[in-house]
Design a protein around this motif. Sequence first.
Motif, PDB file in Angstrom:
ATOM      1  N   PHE A  78       0.650  -0.883  -0.229  1.00  0.00           N
ATOM      2  CA  PHE A  78      -0.087  -0.257  -0.164  1.00  0.00           C
ATOM      3  C   PHE A  78       1.386   1.718   0.282  1.00  0.00           C
ATOM      4  N   LEU A  79       0.629   2.194  -0.843  1.00  0.00           N
ATOM      5  CA  LEU A  79       1.083   3.404  -1.073  1.00  0.00           C
ATOM      6  C   LEU A  79      -0.082   4.670   0.017  1.00  0.00           C
ATOM      7  N   VAL A  80       0.813   4.980   0.699  1.00  0.00           N
ATOM      8  CA  VAL A  80      -0.491   5.737   1.554  1.00  0.00           C
ATOM      9  C   VAL A  80      -0.150   6.731   2.156  1.00  0.00           C
ATOM     10  N   PRO A  81      -0.733   8.159   0.826  1.00  0.00           N
ATOM     11  CA  PRO A  81      -0.615   9.328   1.975  1.00  0.00           C
ATOM     12  C   PRO A  81      -1.123   9.897   3.180  1.00  0.00           C
ATOM     13  N   GLU A  82      -0.404  10.828   4.269  1.00  0.00           N
ATOM     14  CA  GLU A  82      -1.440  10.282   5.103  1.00  0.00           C
ATOM     15  C   GLU A  82      -2.324  12.328   5.597  1.00  0.00           C
ATOM     16  N   TYR A  83      -3.593  11.786   5.565  1.00  0.00           N
ATOM     17  CA  TYR A  83      -4.775  13.374   5.875  1.00  0.00           C
ATOM     18  C   TYR A  83      -5.351  13.052   6.811  1.00  0.00           C
ATOM     19  N   ASN A  84      -5.128  14.644   7.324  1.00  0.00           N
ATOM     20  CA  ASN A  84      -5.543  14.471   8.703  1.00  0.00           C
ATOM     21  C   ASN A  84      -5.522  13.544   9.776  1.00  0.00           C
ATOM     22  N   HIS A  85      -4.007  13.383   9.396  1.00  0.00           N
ATOM     23  CA  HIS A  85      -3.264  12.273  10.691  1.00  0.00           C
ATOM     24  C   HIS A  85      -4.069  11.083  10.671  1.00  0.00           C
ATOM     25  N   SER A  86      -4.595  10.892   9.256  1.00  0.00           N
ATOM     26  CA  SER A  86      -5.343   8.849   9.304  1.00  0.00           C
ATOM     27  C   SER A  86      -5.012   8.617   7.524  1.00  0.00           C
ATOM     28  N   LEU A  87      -5.506   7.832   7.296  1.00  0.00           N
ATOM     29  CA  LEU A  87      -5.984   7.345   5.742  1.00  0.00           C
ATOM     30  C   LEU A  87      -6.453   8.208   4.684  1.00  0.00           C
ATOM     31  N   PRO A  88      -6.316   8.202   3.606  1.00  0.00           N
ATOM     32  CA  PRO A  88      -7.381   8.367   2.844  1.00  0.00           C
ATOM     33  C   PRO A  88      -9.044   7.952   2.330  1.00  0.00           C
ATOM     34  N   THR A  94       4.582   4.814   3.279  1.00  0.00           N
ATOM     35  CA  THR A  94       3.223   6.081   4.015  1.00  0.00           C
ATOM     36  C   THR A  94       4.267   7.036   3.244  1.00  0.00           C
ATOM     37  N   TYR A  95       3.670   8.228   3.533  1.00  0.00           N
ATOM     38  CA  TYR A  95       4.114   9.705   2.822  1.00  0.00           C
ATOM     39  C   TYR A  95       3.192  10.705   3.996  1.00  0.00           C
ATOM     40  N   GLY A  96       3.985  11.998   4.150  1.00  0.00           N
ATOM     41  CA  GLY A  96       3.405  12.723   4.430  1.00  0.00           C
ATOM     42  C   GLY A  96       3.964  14.464   5.025  1.00  0.00           C
ATOM     43  N   ALA A  97       3.335  15.233   5.202  1.00  0.00           N
ATOM     44  CA  ALA A  97       4.527  16.612   5.457  1.00  0.00           C
ATOM     45  C   ALA A  97       5.525  16.363   6.214  1.00  0.00           C
ATOM     46  N   GLN A 116       8.476  -1.014   7.857  1.00  0.00           N
ATOM     47  CA  GLN A 116       7.467  -0.024   7.254  1.00  0.00           C
ATOM     48  C   GLN A 116       8.627   1.342   6.334  1.00  0.00           C
ATOM     49  N   VAL A 117       8.290   1.962   5.383  1.00  0.00           N
ATOM     50  CA  VAL A 117       9.120   2.753   4.989  1.00  0.00           C
ATOM     51  C   VAL A 117       7.857   3.832   4.751  1.00  0.00           C
ATOM     52  N   GLU A 152      16.414   3.035   0.809  1.00  0.00           N
ATOM     53  CA  GLU A 152      16.173   2.303  -0.050  1.00  0.00           C
ATOM     54  C   GLU A 152      16.588   1.118   0.454  1.00  0.00           C
ATOM     55  N   ALA A 153      17.136   0.906   1.529  1.00  0.00           N
ATOM     56  CA  ALA A 153      17.415   0.052   2.068  1.00  0.00           C
ATOM     57  C   ALA A 153      16.297  -1.083   2.827  1.00  0.00           C
ATOM     58  N   GLN A 154      15.588  -0.513   3.327  1.00  0.00           N
ATOM     59  CA  GLN A 154      14.493  -0.707   4.473  1.00  0.00           C
ATOM     60  C   GLN A 154      12.725  -0.731   3.450  1.00  0.00           C
ATOM     61  N   LEU A 155      13.047  -0.205   1.620  1.00  0.00           N
ATOM     62  CA  LEU A 155      12.350  -1.283   0.977  1.00  0.00           C
ATOM     63  C   LEU A 155      13.407  -1.986   0.613  1.00  0.00           C
ATOM     64  N   GLY A 156      13.836  -2.412   0.400  1.00  0.00           N
ATOM     65  CA  GLY A 156      14.260  -3.370   0.293  1.00  0.00           C
ATOM     66  C   GLY A 156      14.038  -4.655   1.669  1.00  0.00           C
ATOM     67  N   VAL A 157      14.644  -4.361   3.069  1.00  0.00           N
ATOM     68  CA  VAL A 157      13.847  -5.523   3.862  1.00  0.00           C
ATOM     69  C   VAL A 157      12.139  -6.078   3.452  1.00  0.00           C
ATOM     70  N   LEU A 158      11.483  -4.333   3.507  1.00  0.00           N
ATOM     71  CA  LEU A 158       9.916  -4.545   3.608  1.00  0.00           C
ATOM     72  C   LEU A 158       9.433  -5.416   2.156  1.00  0.00           C
ATOM     73  N   LEU A 159      10.301  -5.386   1.126  1.00  0.00           N
ATOM     74  CA  LEU A 159      10.339  -6.662   0.307  1.00  0.00           C
ATOM     75  C   LEU A 159      10.256  -8.090  -0.177  1.00  0.00           C
ATOM     76  N   ASP A 160      11.336  -7.684   1.018  1.00  0.00           N
ATOM     77  CA  ASP A 160      12.693  -9.365   1.635  1.00  0.00           C
ATOM     78  C   ASP A 160      11.245  -9.733   2.476  1.00  0.00           C
ATOM     79  N   GLN A 161      10.809  -9.295   3.528  1.00  0.00           N
ATOM     80  CA  GLN A 161       9.585  -9.521   4.616  1.00  0.00           C
ATOM     81  C   GLN A 161       8.128 -10.374   3.042  1.00  0.00           C
ATOM     82  N   LEU A 162       7.629  -9.174   1.935  1.00  0.00           N
ATOM     83  CA  LEU A 162       6.460  -9.601   1.827  1.00  0.00           C
ATOM     84  C   LEU A 162       6.986 -10.738   1.137  1.00  0.00           C
ATOM     85  N   GLU A 163       8.265 -10.923   0.489  1.00  0.00           N
ATOM     86  CA  GLU A 163       7.993 -12.372   0.076  1.00  0.00           C
ATOM     87  C   GLU A 163       7.959 -13.535   0.428  1.00  0.00           C
TER      88      GLU A 163
END
Length: 205
Positions: free
Chosen positions: A94-104, A127-130, A156-157, A177-188
């Motif tokens: 999931f690619l998730v922005p933060e809107y008002n301290h929560s998800l869209p 996740t991403y936000g300001a 989580q990234v 980059e390292a976090q995303l690699g670990v995340l993808l390892d765990q998803l596999e």
Amino acid sequence: MTPDVGAIAPTDHDPLRLGVVVGSTRPGRRADAVLDWVRPRAASRPALDVAVVDLADHDLPQLDEPAPARHGAPIHAHTRRLAAAVAPLDALLFLVPEYNHSLPGVLKTALDLLSDEWADRAAGLVTYGADAGGARAGEHLRAILGELAVATVQQQVGLSFVEHAPGGVLAPTARHEAQLGVLLDQLERWGGALRVLRRPAGVLA
């Protein structure tokens, strides 16, 4: 709703079908920059077959199915289209922005419209936000996914568009980059383990 896995049920030797779920539909969204960073890194892995589930392509209204997803088949075409996109997947990112301290809201609607199609899958969060890198949206999403029997991996990234997008251009760091690699390892690993739960009787590894 139970996914119609039928003759296309994968075995342990097939790549995992990873769905990258784009959780924002806002015009001018920054999700596209995040997707452009994540998708090629996931697609470069031989163990993953990557598909994008962009909620902007699904035109979802507020929850409008008369029966709860766990108790009745959908009557609306938009719900059936979403179900068809999600049901074949083995794992979710999931690619998730933060809107008002929560998800869209559109992502919450997508989750509420389905049940079996999400269940018994591994999921990871970017996740991403300001300021907080979307951390609070991630916390809320993890709670919702738990109720849907989705197993979220530990890594989580989190991207801050204040710190990590100089001049408005996303620039993830080596740590990301390292976090995303670990995340993808765990998803596999988790995605492969959970795929066994959804294998129809008689389908061998």
